[in-house]
Write a protein that holds these residues in place. Structure first.
Motif, PDB file in Angstrom:
ATOM      1  N   UNK A 381       0.870  -1.189   0.000  1.00  0.00           N
ATOM      2  CA  UNK A 381       0.000   0.000   0.000  1.00  0.00           C
ATOM      3  C   UNK A 381       0.898   1.228   0.000  1.00  0.00           C
ATOM      4  N   UNK A 382       0.905   1.929  -1.124  1.00  0.00           N
ATOM      5  CA  UNK A 382       1.915   2.956  -1.370  1.00  0.00           C
ATOM      6  C   UNK A 382       1.374   4.379  -1.133  1.00  0.00           C
ATOM      7  N   UNK A 383       2.118   5.146  -0.352  1.00  0.00           N
ATOM      8  CA  UNK A 383       1.825   6.575  -0.142  1.00  0.00           C
ATOM      9  C   UNK A 383       2.969   7.370  -0.761  1.00  0.00           C
ATOM     10  N   UNK A 384       2.759   8.033  -1.918  1.00  0.00           N
ATOM     11  CA  UNK A 384       3.859   8.793  -2.514  1.00  0.00           C
ATOM     12  C   UNK A 384       4.359   9.871  -1.531  1.00  0.00           C
ATOM     13  N   UNK A 385       5.634  10.236  -1.685  1.00  0.00           N
ATOM     14  CA  UNK A 385       6.211  11.266  -0.808  1.00  0.00           C
ATOM     15  C   UNK A 385       5.462  12.584  -1.034  1.00  0.00           C
ATOM     16  N   UNK A 386       5.139  13.287   0.072  1.00  0.00           N
ATOM     17  CA  UNK A 386       4.516  14.607  -0.019  1.00  0.00           C
ATOM     18  C   UNK A 386       5.088  15.485   1.096  1.00  0.00           C
ATOM     19  N   UNK A 387       4.483  16.638   1.330  1.00  0.00           N
ATOM     20  CA  UNK A 387       5.017  17.553   2.354  1.00  0.00           C
ATOM     21  C   UNK A 387       4.987  16.947   3.757  1.00  0.00           C
ATOM     22  N   UNK A 388       3.971  16.120   4.023  1.00  0.00           N
ATOM     23  CA  UNK A 388       3.878  15.469   5.345  1.00  0.00           C
ATOM     24  C   UNK A 388       5.096  14.556   5.553  1.00  0.00           C
ATOM     25  N   UNK A 389       5.469  13.827   4.489  1.00  0.00           N
ATOM     26  CA  UNK A 389       6.635  12.929   4.582  1.00  0.00           C
ATOM     27  C   UNK A 389       7.903  13.726   4.851  1.00  0.00           C
ATOM     28  N   UNK A 390       8.088  14.837   4.099  1.00  0.00           N
ATOM     29  CA  UNK A 390       9.318  15.633   4.254  1.00  0.00           C
ATOM     30  C   UNK A 390       9.438  16.182   5.666  1.00  0.00           C
ATOM     31  N   UNK A 391       8.316  16.645   6.215  1.00  0.00           N
ATOM     32  CA  UNK A 391       8.315  17.185   7.574  1.00  0.00           C
ATOM     33  C   UNK A 391       8.738  16.099   8.568  1.00  0.00           C
ATOM     34  N   UNK A 414       8.811  13.451 -11.153  1.00  0.00           N
ATOM     35  CA  UNK A 414       7.359  13.372 -10.902  1.00  0.00           C
ATOM     36  C   UNK A 414       6.994  12.225  -9.967  1.00  0.00           C
ATOM     37  N   UNK A 415       7.763  12.105  -8.869  1.00  0.00           N
ATOM     38  CA  UNK A 415       7.438  11.118  -7.839  1.00  0.00           C
ATOM     39  C   UNK A 415       6.969  11.816  -6.553  1.00  0.00           C
ATOM     40  N   UNK A 416       6.774  13.130  -6.630  1.00  0.00           N
ATOM     41  CA  UNK A 416       6.341  13.894  -5.442  1.00  0.00           C
ATOM     42  C   UNK A 416       4.861  14.218  -5.594  1.00  0.00           C
ATOM     43  N   UNK A 417       4.070  13.867  -4.578  1.00  0.00           N
ATOM     44  CA  UNK A 417       2.622  14.104  -4.654  1.00  0.00           C
ATOM     45  C   UNK A 417       2.313  15.474  -4.063  1.00  0.00           C
ATOM     46  N   UNK A 418       1.668  16.310  -4.857  1.00  0.00           N
ATOM     47  CA  UNK A 418       1.391  17.666  -4.390  1.00  0.00           C
ATOM     48  C   UNK A 418      -0.115  17.887  -4.329  1.00  0.00           C
ATOM     49  N   UNK A 419      -0.615  18.150  -3.127  1.00  0.00           N
ATOM     50  CA  UNK A 419      -2.056  18.367  -2.954  1.00  0.00           C
ATOM     51  C   UNK A 419      -2.552  19.589  -3.709  1.00  0.00           C
ATOM     52  N   UNK A 420      -1.721  20.653  -3.626  1.00  0.00           N
ATOM     53  CA  UNK A 420      -2.195  21.942  -4.130  1.00  0.00           C
ATOM     54  C   UNK A 420      -2.240  21.992  -5.662  1.00  0.00           C
ATOM     55  N   UNK A 421      -1.230  21.341  -6.278  1.00  0.00           N
ATOM     56  CA  UNK A 421      -1.112  21.529  -7.729  1.00  0.00           C
ATOM     57  C   UNK A 421      -2.293  20.877  -8.446  1.00  0.00           C
ATOM     58  N   UNK A 422      -2.583  21.383  -9.631  1.00  0.00           N
ATOM     59  CA  UNK A 422      -3.740  20.875 -10.370  1.00  0.00           C
ATOM     60  C   UNK A 422      -3.329  19.721 -11.285  1.00  0.00           C
ATOM     61  N   UNK A 423      -2.115  19.170 -11.033  1.00  0.00           N
ATOM     62  CA  UNK A 423      -1.644  18.106 -11.929  1.00  0.00           C
ATOM     63  C   UNK A 423      -2.634  16.937 -11.866  1.00  0.00           C
ATOM     64  N   UNK A 424      -2.809  16.283 -13.015  1.00  0.00           N
ATOM     65  CA  UNK A 424      -3.816  15.226 -13.073  1.00  0.00           C
ATOM     66  C   UNK A 424      -3.385  14.019 -12.250  1.00  0.00           C
ATOM     67  N   UNK A 425      -4.370  13.325 -11.687  1.00  0.00           N
ATOM     68  CA  UNK A 425      -4.068  12.109 -10.930  1.00  0.00           C
ATOM     69  C   UNK A 425      -3.733  10.999 -11.916  1.00  0.00           C
TER      70      UNK A 425
END
Length: 961
Positions: A381-391, A414-425
């Motif tokens: 079960x994979x959670x891509x790296x995001x700001x929570x991970x970096x913190x 493109x392995x960083x998951x960004x909540x804010x950006x409008x990049x497509x899922x």
């Protein structure tokens, strides 16, 4: 790197010295639609593409994941390997044997090292043996009949080094010398000073339990050999790091400590990924590291530089939406997501999390969900790296410069998951939605733990229980008695007891992995309650049993203990005199009042399932609740409360205080968890790792390039896999006049082939161990003796449930045809080898089912088995046979020994042509003159090459000649 994809290597923006494969430039928009976990597989195939182990078509198949999922096999070269002690032994023994063989063949043994970083955690199965230290079970929280008598206590004064030596009692965390060998054993030149064990909370000495754990010296002696071998390995091999026993902290923290997230090797960057034999390996997916558990032989292959092969998996997207209810704890969230995934049928697939709700989960929540993937059958079960991970990584001690490079690299590929950006899922095979706002807190009770009650229905549910007939839920209290009040005098004050009053509140650390943060929530709730002026009535028996060292750490480093203590939640469970003093039974006045008024009094506990028998017999309703709810119900003093509309109590200035006023928000909880707890935990672990522990540091181990094998050892022996090591591959030799060692039916499992359990007294392995002077009590299990090929070869086909058609009943026996004797399988094989007669195995469908087991291939090889002839194979076992040098042959469809008229008593000759090709047909001739064709189950040119070289061990060893 010799990859054909070198043109996409570029420098990292703002860090020109760092280089990487910019895989996002391959395949255009196709790459952008790939799930993050598949992007990691793709990067690995591009970087490791050598045209042999990993081909360009493999990389393109991964890029075409959308159409190729479930249809193609792809190789994966993980960045590193994690082993846990007992699975690590055979792999390291093989490397030690390979050094010996390379030297004997004229090569340089120093060059023999694992091909990728290999981390070995020696904490797992050795822990119990090593110090026999585990926190005591929480003493009986409500008094009454205790299930375990506590040790008789003598008044102890803290007088260092005058106490009797600690014998590894229950609360020791391994800092004592429990189980040290005596000085005469020669293991330790210096005596370790013997300090008394202190309770970590009250800093008072812990008394010895009555049942002293004897034979500690023997226990350590039993493991010393293996520990010395590990220590030698860590000194002489490159790429091996060992986390020694007793490093403390939860096992999962050790795994997280080893995580790189992004590798930086000589300024070349690539994603961290891992396979391991450790059951907790999958938890690292919560940090954005692709990883899953595999068997011993696959991990060893990766250490040898070979890829793991997997069917390109489906990826189920799990979309988290909504906002978590403020009263839902981490446990509620984890269990709810787990339940959704179990219902979604994700078995054998990857799961990947996305959506606006992901950032509400702390890394502790994520790693727990990832760790539980076996519960719902997913590979990972994979959670891509995001700001929570970096913190989180910042608090775990990653330095700023490293984090900057990591973030820049992950964004570039493109392995960083960004909540804010409008990049497509990404596009997923299917999507499962979980609305976090639908997760509400529950309690269980009042009589059975499977009866769940939503907290917002608790008041009405308890009322219904009073009305219901006596049974699994009901108490059958007459309507006119349901509001009875019984006044009681206690410590000079009058209190009123009524149905639903809480008289026991025990915060017990349960075994759930994310439990520390929930214990912390209880502490923060207590802090806010005390600051608001709330109290717990003095007659309520409150207690706090922290459990694992991890929870102790959470509570101590966050500073919440004094507040819990102020509300009456004092620490028990470590066995020191203060602990024991805090476990008094219910006051007599309260017990009498409950009995006289026939009051349905309640106990509220977190943890322990069998709570009915543990509480006082006068407490008839018992609820399991999360730790913060236990504290809340203790403050309220009753379970007949609607937290939404009724206050918990009155604070300073007579103000009504509601649960929502003192419940810690998830943000507060995460902040304290990350800033206080995680940072201090990793700091302490780092110090421990740098310092090592005394016993490990004092353990003597050789430093020679080659391991000095102890010929008397019954645990570690140099195996004979490399006896025929030569520079040039030998053409596959024909198998002439082979006898059938075993004639087996369908569904023969790896446990039939290589049992892992105890060693039967009448077995060939038992005879061998007895000849070495061991008594049956010292045999240990096959699992523990995996480093000794003499035991494991004798254990091959030693399962008492083995059904050999020659014998006709379950028994680990066979017939040696030249003499006609019925013998143990090992004895028959030994005779055939002495006579120079090769052997094969006949089997039915699904040969090699079950968990991957390295000795299920190695054992038959050492018995002299040249080929297995079966109707069909379990996929993993088939490739393991090739990896050791045994030919997997398959009857043609519709054929089997009985349709071909074979009895198994014939002799068989198999001719291999000079040039093998995948799935080619071979002819087999029998001594009765019959000729029939079979399929050689080599799937690709790599498998043919490995087979020609005598298996992967010999293939790799030749590289060093």
């Amino acid at each position: 790197p010799g990859s054909p994809y070198q043109p996409v290597i570029e420098a990292l923006e703002n860090h020109p010295q760092k280089r990487f494969y910019n895989v996002s430039k391959l395949g255009g928009s196709k790459y952008d639609t790939l799930p993050y976990s598949i992007r990691v597989l793709f990067e690995s195939s591009v970087r490791n593409c050598d045209g042999f182990l990993v081909k360009e078509t493999d990389a393109m198949n991964i890029l075409d994941w959308k159409t190729k999922q479930n249809h193609v096999e792809v190789p994966f070269c993980p960045a590193r390997v994690v082993l846990q002690d007992f699975t690590g032994i055979p792999a390291m023994v093989d490397f030690a044997a390979m050094r010996e063989a390379v030297r004997n063949a004229g090569g340089d043994p120093v060059k023999v090292n694992p091909a990728c970083p290999t981390d070995l955690t020696v904490d797992h199965s050795l822990q119990i043996d090593f110090s026999k230290c585990a926190i005591q079970n929480a003493p009986n929280p409500g008094g009454g009949e205790s299930q375990k008598p506590l040790a008789k206590l003598s008044p102890l004064k803290a007088q260092p080094r005058k106490l009797p030596p600690c014998r590894g009692q229950s609360s020791c965390r391994g800092s004592c010398g429990a189980g040290e060998p005596s000085r005469s054993s020669g293991a330790f030149p210096a005596q370790i000073e013997n300090t008394p064990i202190l309770c970590p909370f009250h800093l008072q000495p812990v008394p010895e339990p009555e049942t002293v754990l004897k034979n500690q010296e023997l226990e350590f002696g039993r493991n010393r050999e293996r520990l010395q071998f590990f220590k030698w390995s860590s000194k002489v091999f490159e790429n091996i790091s060992i986390i020694p026993p007793e490093t403390g902290m939860a096992h999962q923290v050790n795994l997280e400590y080893l995580s790189r997230v992004v590798f930086d090797v000589k300024d070349f960057l690539y994603p961290d990924s891992v396979v391991g034999t450790d059951s907790h390996t999958t938890m690292v997916n919560g940090l954005g590291i692709l990883g899953w558990g595999v068997g011993g032989i696959e991990t060893e292959a990766v250490m040898l530089g070979m890829p793991v092969t997997l069917t390109l998996p489906e990826v189920v997207g799990c979309e988290l939406t909504g906002t978590v209810s403020p009263f839902a704890t981490s446990i509620d969230i984890v269990l709810s997501i787990t339940k959704h995934l179990r219902q979604a049928d994700v078995a054998g697939k990857f799961v990947e999390f996305f959506g606006s709700g992901v950032s509400q989960l702390s890394v502790a929540d994520r790693t727990t969900i990832a760790n539980m993937c076996s519960e719902y059958g997913a590979i990972l079960s994979f959670f891509p790296v995001d700001n929570v991970t970096l913190k989180h990584l910042k608090h775990a001690g990653f330095d700023k410069a490293k984090l900057e490079v990591m973030e820049a690299y992950l964004k570039a590929v493109k392995l960083f998951r960004n909540d804010e950006s409008s990049s497509r899922e990404p596009e997923y095979s299917q999507v499962v939605q979980v609305n976090l706002s639908s997760i509400i807190p529950y309690v269980s009770g009042p009589k059975r733990s499977q009866d769940r009650v939503a907290v917002n229905n608790m008041k009405s549910d308890f009322q219904a229980c009073l009305n219901e007939k006596s049974g699994v839920k009901g108490f059958q209290i007459a309507a006119e008695k349901q509001n009875d009040i019984v006044p009681v005098q206690y410590e000079g004050n009058e209190y009123k007891l009524s149905h639903g009053c809480v008289v026991i509140a025990a915060v017990i650390s349960c075994t759930n992995n994310c439990n520390p943060s929930v214990m912390l929530a209880a502490g923060l709730l207590a802090k806010k309650a005390v600051e608001a002026g709330l109290v717990v009535k003095p007659y309520i028996r409150t207690s706090l049993s922290p459990g694992s060292g991890m929870v102790t750490h959470y509570l101590s480093s966050s500073g919440v203990l004094p507040y819990l203590s102020k509300l009456g939640f004092e620490v028990v469970g470590y066995g020191c005199s203060t602990c024991v003093g805090n476990t008094a039974p219910l006051p007599e006045a309260i017990r009498n009042a409950i009995k006289q008024g026939d009051i349905i009094a309640c106990g509220v506990l977190s943890g322990t399932k069998n709570f009915e028998g543990r509480l006082c017999d006068c407490v008839r309703a018992n609820y399991l609740a999360s730790p913060p709810l236990v504290v809340a119900y203790a403050i309220a003093g009753t379970v007949r409360i609607d937290f939404e509309t009724e206050p918990l109590g009155t604070g300073f200035n007579g103000k009504s205080i509601y649960l929502r006023d003192i419940w810690p928000t998830r943000k507060e909880l995460h902040t304290v968890e990350e800033e206080c707890v995680i940072s201090s935990m990793f700091k302490e672990l780092k110090e421990k790792m740098e310092k090592g522990n005394k016993r490990w540091n004092l353990l003597e181990a050789p430093e020679s390039t080659l391991f000095p094998w102890d010929l008397k050892s019954t645990y570690i022996r140099c195996p004979s896999f490399f006896d025929k090591l030569a520079k040039e591959p030998v053409l596959p030799q024909p198998v002439e006049n082979a006898h059938v060692l075993l004639y087996l039916g369908d569904s023969v499992t790896t446990d039939h082939i290589s049992p892992a359990g105890s060693i039967a007294r009448s077995s060939a392995a038992a005879k061998y161990l007895t000849s070495k002077g061991l008594t049956p009590r010292e045999f240990n299990s096959y699992g523990a003796r995996r480093g000794n090929d003499a035991v494991m070869t004798r254990g091959t086909f030693a399962n008492i449930k083995l059904l050999n058609k020659f014998i006709g009943k379950p028994a680990p026996k066979t017939i040696h045809f030249p003499s006609g004797q019925t013998l143990d399988v090992f004895e028959a094989a030994e005779l055939y080898q002495k006579e120079g007669i090769p052997v094969i195995i006949l089997a039915g469908k699904k040969y090699g089912l079950g968990s991957s087991r390295d000795w299920a291939a190695k054992g038959p090889f050492l018995l002299g088995v040249k080929a297995v002839l079966a109707e069909s194979y379990e996929k993993v076992h088939r490739s393991q046979l090739i990896g050791i040098g045994i030919a997997p042959l398959q009857f043609r469809p519709g054929e089997n020994p009985s349709t071909l008229g074979l009895t198994g008593r014939e002799q068989f000759s198999i001719l291999f042509p000079p040039e093998l090709s995948p799935r080619m047909t071979l002819d087999i001739k029998t001594s009765t003159g019959k000729v029939f064709s079979v399929i050689a189950l080599f799937e690709n040119s790599m498998e043919i090459t490995l087979y020609k070289y005598g298996g992967s061990l010999n293939f790799v060893a030749r590289r060093f000649l």
